[in-house]
Design a protein around this motif. Sequence first.
Motif, PDB file in Angstrom:
ATOM      1  N   THR A 257       0.713  -1.107   0.100  1.00  0.00           N
ATOM      2  CA  THR A 257      -0.092   0.003   0.543  1.00  0.00           C
ATOM      3  C   THR A 257       1.079   1.336   0.232  1.00  0.00           C
ATOM      4  O   THR A 257       1.829   1.369   1.047  1.00  0.00           O
ATOM      5  N   ASN A 258       0.440   1.930  -0.925  1.00  0.00           N
ATOM      6  CA  ASN A 258       1.666   3.360  -1.036  1.00  0.00           C
ATOM      7  C   ASN A 258       1.138   4.232   0.320  1.00  0.00           C
ATOM      8  O   ASN A 258       0.082   4.178   1.192  1.00  0.00           O
ATOM      9  N   GLY A 259       2.511   5.018  -0.079  1.00  0.00           N
ATOM     10  CA  GLY A 259       2.477   6.038   2.136  1.00  0.00           C
ATOM     11  C   GLY A 259       2.769   4.877   2.897  1.00  0.00           C
ATOM     12  O   GLY A 259       3.439   5.364   3.988  1.00  0.00           O
ATOM     13  N   ARG A 260       2.355   3.302   2.698  1.00  0.00           N
ATOM     14  CA  ARG A 260       3.191   2.839   3.745  1.00  0.00           C
ATOM     15  C   ARG A 260       4.572   2.558   4.997  1.00  0.00           C
ATOM     16  O   ARG A 260       5.051   2.773   3.644  1.00  0.00           O
ATOM     17  N   VAL A 261       5.836   3.008   5.637  1.00  0.00           N
ATOM     18  CA  VAL A 261       6.463   2.664   6.142  1.00  0.00           C
ATOM     19  C   VAL A 261       7.008   1.254   6.631  1.00  0.00           C
ATOM     20  O   VAL A 261       6.681   0.867   7.824  1.00  0.00           O
ATOM     21  N   VAL A 262       7.611   0.523   5.993  1.00  0.00           N
ATOM     22  CA  VAL A 262       7.981  -1.405   5.736  1.00  0.00           C
ATOM     23  C   VAL A 262       9.595  -1.275   6.172  1.00  0.00           C
ATOM     24  O   VAL A 262      10.422  -0.307   6.409  1.00  0.00           O
ATOM     25  N   THR A 263       9.220  -2.040   7.543  1.00  0.00           N
ATOM     26  CA  THR A 263      10.048  -2.388   8.372  1.00  0.00           C
ATOM     27  C   THR A 263      10.953  -3.813   7.847  1.00  0.00           C
ATOM     28  O   THR A 263      11.731  -3.778   8.247  1.00  0.00           O
ATOM     29  N   GLY A 264      10.362  -4.942   7.223  1.00  0.00           N
ATOM     30  CA  GLY A 264      10.101  -5.870   6.725  1.00  0.00           C
ATOM     31  C   GLY A 264      10.050  -7.125   5.683  1.00  0.00           C
ATOM     32  O   GLY A 264       8.836  -6.586   5.958  1.00  0.00           O
ATOM     33  N   VAL A 265      10.432  -7.228   5.178  1.00  0.00           N
ATOM     34  CA  VAL A 265       9.444  -8.250   3.994  1.00  0.00           C
ATOM     35  C   VAL A 265       9.198  -9.799   4.492  1.00  0.00           C
ATOM     36  O   VAL A 265       9.833 -10.806   5.707  1.00  0.00           O
ATOM     37  N   PHE A 304       4.941 -17.984   8.107  1.00  0.00           N
ATOM     38  CA  PHE A 304       5.271 -16.635   7.826  1.00  0.00           C
ATOM     39  C   PHE A 304       6.673 -16.257   8.845  1.00  0.00           C
ATOM     40  O   PHE A 304       6.394 -16.519  10.539  1.00  0.00           O
ATOM     41  N   ALA A 305       7.712 -15.585   8.288  1.00  0.00           N
ATOM     42  CA  ALA A 305       8.243 -15.430   8.923  1.00  0.00           C
ATOM     43  C   ALA A 305       9.018 -13.299   8.873  1.00  0.00           C
ATOM     44  O   ALA A 305       9.131 -13.729   7.384  1.00  0.00           O
ATOM     45  N   THR A 306       8.927 -12.104   9.497  1.00  0.00           N
ATOM     46  CA  THR A 306       9.503 -11.160   8.626  1.00  0.00           C
ATOM     47  C   THR A 306      11.205 -11.138   8.763  1.00  0.00           C
ATOM     48  O   THR A 306      11.677 -11.946  10.063  1.00  0.00           O
ATOM     49  N   LEU A 307      11.070 -10.738   7.802  1.00  0.00           N
ATOM     50  CA  LEU A 307      13.240 -10.443   7.722  1.00  0.00           C
ATOM     51  C   LEU A 307      14.055  -9.021   7.178  1.00  0.00           C
ATOM     52  O   LEU A 307      12.732  -8.616   6.544  1.00  0.00           O
ATOM     53  N   ALA A 308      14.117  -8.196   8.005  1.00  0.00           N
ATOM     54  CA  ALA A 308      14.162  -7.077   8.338  1.00  0.00           C
ATOM     55  C   ALA A 308      14.937  -6.582   7.167  1.00  0.00           C
ATOM     56  O   ALA A 308      15.928  -7.208   7.064  1.00  0.00           O
ATOM     57  N   LEU A 309      14.629  -5.072   6.974  1.00  0.00           N
ATOM     58  CA  LEU A 309      14.927  -4.280   6.595  1.00  0.00           C
ATOM     59  C   LEU A 309      16.377  -3.902   6.425  1.00  0.00           C
ATOM     60  O   LEU A 309      15.735  -2.928   8.642  1.00  0.00           O
ATOM     61  N   THR A 310      17.113  -3.635   6.525  1.00  0.00           N
ATOM     62  CA  THR A 310      17.913  -2.562   6.978  1.00  0.00           C
ATOM     63  C   THR A 310      17.536  -1.223   7.511  1.00  0.00           C
ATOM     64  O   THR A 310      18.143  -0.997   8.656  1.00  0.00           O
ATOM     65  N   THR A 311      17.036  -0.545   6.775  1.00  0.00           N
ATOM     66  CA  THR A 311      16.135   0.729   7.175  1.00  0.00           C
ATOM     67  C   THR A 311      15.298   0.887   6.652  1.00  0.00           C
ATOM     68  O   THR A 311      15.131   0.006   6.181  1.00  0.00           O
ATOM     69  N   SER A 312      13.471   0.902   7.400  1.00  0.00           N
ATOM     70  CA  SER A 312      12.589   1.380   7.118  1.00  0.00           C
ATOM     71  C   SER A 312      12.146   1.770   6.243  1.00  0.00           C
ATOM     72  O   SER A 312      13.207   2.889   5.747  1.00  0.00           O
ATOM     73  N   TYR A 313      11.958   1.350   4.708  1.00  0.00           N
ATOM     74  CA  TYR A 313      11.655   2.059   3.497  1.00  0.00           C
ATOM     75  C   TYR A 313      10.252   2.860   3.648  1.00  0.00           C
ATOM     76  O   TYR A 313       8.851   1.810   3.786  1.00  0.00           O
ATOM     77  N   THR A 314       9.903   4.121   3.684  1.00  0.00           N
ATOM     78  CA  THR A 314       8.458   4.252   2.912  1.00  0.00           C
ATOM     79  C   THR A 314       8.431   4.809   1.859  1.00  0.00           C
ATOM     80  O   THR A 314       8.807   4.369   0.577  1.00  0.00           O
ATOM     81  N   VAL A 315       7.061   3.886   1.492  1.00  0.00           N
ATOM     82  CA  VAL A 315       6.354   3.953   0.102  1.00  0.00           C
ATOM     83  C   VAL A 315       6.133   4.992  -0.270  1.00  0.00           C
ATOM     84  O   VAL A 315       5.270   5.886   0.129  1.00  0.00           O
ATOM     85  N   PRO A 316       6.548   5.465  -1.411  1.00  0.00           N
ATOM     86  CA  PRO A 316       5.809   6.439  -2.034  1.00  0.00           C
ATOM     87  C   PRO A 316       4.593   6.601  -2.436  1.00  0.00           C
ATOM     88  O   PRO A 316       3.758   5.456  -2.461  1.00  0.00           O
ATOM     89  N   GLY A 317       4.152   7.662  -2.519  1.00  0.00           N
ATOM     90  CA  GLY A 317       2.481   7.940  -2.973  1.00  0.00           C
ATOM     91  C   GLY A 317       1.932   6.919  -4.177  1.00  0.00           C
ATOM     92  O   GLY A 317       0.689   7.142  -4.024  1.00  0.00           O
ATOM     93  N   SER A 318       3.221   7.012  -5.089  1.00  0.00           N
ATOM     94  CA  SER A 318       2.482   6.305  -6.155  1.00  0.00           C
ATOM     95  C   SER A 318       3.258   5.296  -6.754  1.00  0.00           C
ATOM     96  O   SER A 318       4.513   5.368  -6.379  1.00  0.00           O
ATOM     97  N   GLY A 319       2.666   4.612  -8.186  1.00  0.00           N
ATOM     98  CA  GLY A 319       4.223   3.694  -8.348  1.00  0.00           C
ATOM     99  C   GLY A 319       3.898   1.925  -7.497  1.00  0.00           C
ATOM    100  O   GLY A 319       2.902   1.815  -6.949  1.00  0.00           O
ATOM    101  N   THR A 320       4.421   0.822  -7.917  1.00  0.00           N
ATOM    102  CA  THR A 320       3.245  -0.387  -7.224  1.00  0.00           C
ATOM    103  C   THR A 320       5.297  -1.091  -7.295  1.00  0.00           C
ATOM    104  O   THR A 320       6.532  -0.739  -7.493  1.00  0.00           O
ATOM    105  N   TYR A 321       4.990  -0.814  -6.240  1.00  0.00           N
ATOM    106  CA  TYR A 321       5.952  -1.756  -4.820  1.00  0.00           C
ATOM    107  C   TYR A 321       5.780  -3.451  -4.126  1.00  0.00           C
ATOM    108  O   TYR A 321       4.817  -3.326  -4.077  1.00  0.00           O
ATOM    109  N   ARG A 322       6.438  -4.551  -4.717  1.00  0.00           N
ATOM    110  CA  ARG A 322       7.001  -5.212  -3.844  1.00  0.00           C
ATOM    111  C   ARG A 322       7.484  -6.089  -3.224  1.00  0.00           C
ATOM    112  O   ARG A 322       8.202  -5.714  -3.329  1.00  0.00           O
TER     113      ARG A 322
END
Length: 473
Positions: A257-265, A304-322
């Motif tokens: 979802t655009n705008g979310r701050v993602v901390t892990g996959v 399911f288990a969470t694999l942390a990102l090195t730093t949290s990533y704020t997904v931009p307001g537009s575009g497709t991210y997975r």
Amino acid sequence: MRFEMPNMDEQAPTLHKAMIDYYCALTARQGLAFSPREQDTPNMTVRLEAGAILSGVTLTEVAAQSTGTITAPVTHPRIDRVVIDRITGAVSVVEGTEAASPAAPAIPTGKLPVAQVLLATDTTAITNADLTDERVGGGSVAIGSIASPSTTEVASTQDVADTLAAFPQQDTTARQQAMFNALLAHIHVDRASGAVPSGYLHLFKTDELATKTNATYQSGSRVYDNQASSTADTGSPGSGSSGLDGYTACDSACTITNGRVVTGVRVYSTSGGTITPYILRDDGGGNHTVVASGSAQVHPGGGFATLALTTSYTVPGSGTYRPAAYSAAFGGGYLTTTRIYKSGAASGTQAYSSDSNSCIGFGYAYQSSAGNMTLITTAITAPESVTSIAIGILHKAVDAVTLNTDLKLRFSADDGANWTGFLTLEEVCPFDSDYKMLWAEGVVEDTGTAAKWEITTLNAKAQQLRAADMLFN
């Protein structure tokens, strides 16, 4: 030959020429180390000359290398940053944000800056004119690694003893500067928490606090925050193999979802394995770009288990991210969906294939609403009974925060049996673009030698704590 500084007025011509050649040979290694430049035939990558990294007592020679392919911006100019890993010297690119007047992105923890790359929407090849050299200091050994005799031991008392001893303790401004310098030095060389003269540094290399209520520890960025973590997973994978071992893959249906701050996959695995997480941006035409990643981590298996990102990533307001991941052995479990994949680990912008065969189950972890957080340290043994205290903290106000209303701090010298009243926090100075140094001091009435602090956030304001420095008496 003994080196003498070239001097045409005092040296014979033959000696003068020899000293010039000798001087050039001495300085070439330093001047060219990790030097950024265009390719022999310019394209959308940047070449770095060879260099060396000194980590502790280990010197690593790093061969000349190139970045992955850098994509041009779509609407406005953009500044990307070329960086190298502080330990390995491996090159990577931090993508900036498009803007009419773009700014360079922040330098991630554990990286050293090499160059800024100014990109226009019509850039098809990066030339030297697009590069701004950002190498720190100079020298074939990367500056930033040489300052530390060890990156794993606790904070050395000698690192800050001279600094702290140079200032009289009644001089608050000088003590604040000494505390700031101590935090800066220890974070820069990646030290663990430990004792310093008449105090203790908490640097959060591990999840080390005794109490954390409504708090999340982010191992990648080494912070505690009060933003609750939520997850979004796809489906219920079945047993069996996805056939994607040795590939980077993602599920086309699992978009962020655009705008979310993602901390892990989030990755589904029945038996576990070593997995590297990524966030991919869909550039269209089968091309995808890595915009965030984490280190290779061990999945425990069992779902399911969470694999942390090195730093949290704020997904931009537009575009497709997975969310995506790479593993030599994902460990079982699959969904029947449209999968997107490429052989090997992900890097930069690359072409991916897609089909409707078995795919790994994916999801992601993200920050949701903020709660009221309480953090309390374990008791630190002071060298003598504590009668006064000074505490500096590195703090990030994600929301607008009023000190001493939305953030409070107090101290105990007897392992929490008695607490001071809330100490008055004040802002001292910026630490970097995100964090500020806050300061509080006070007299301790219930003295003792078991020192600890408590930090509380209030009014559901999102905040982060990166480090703290406690000085006694």
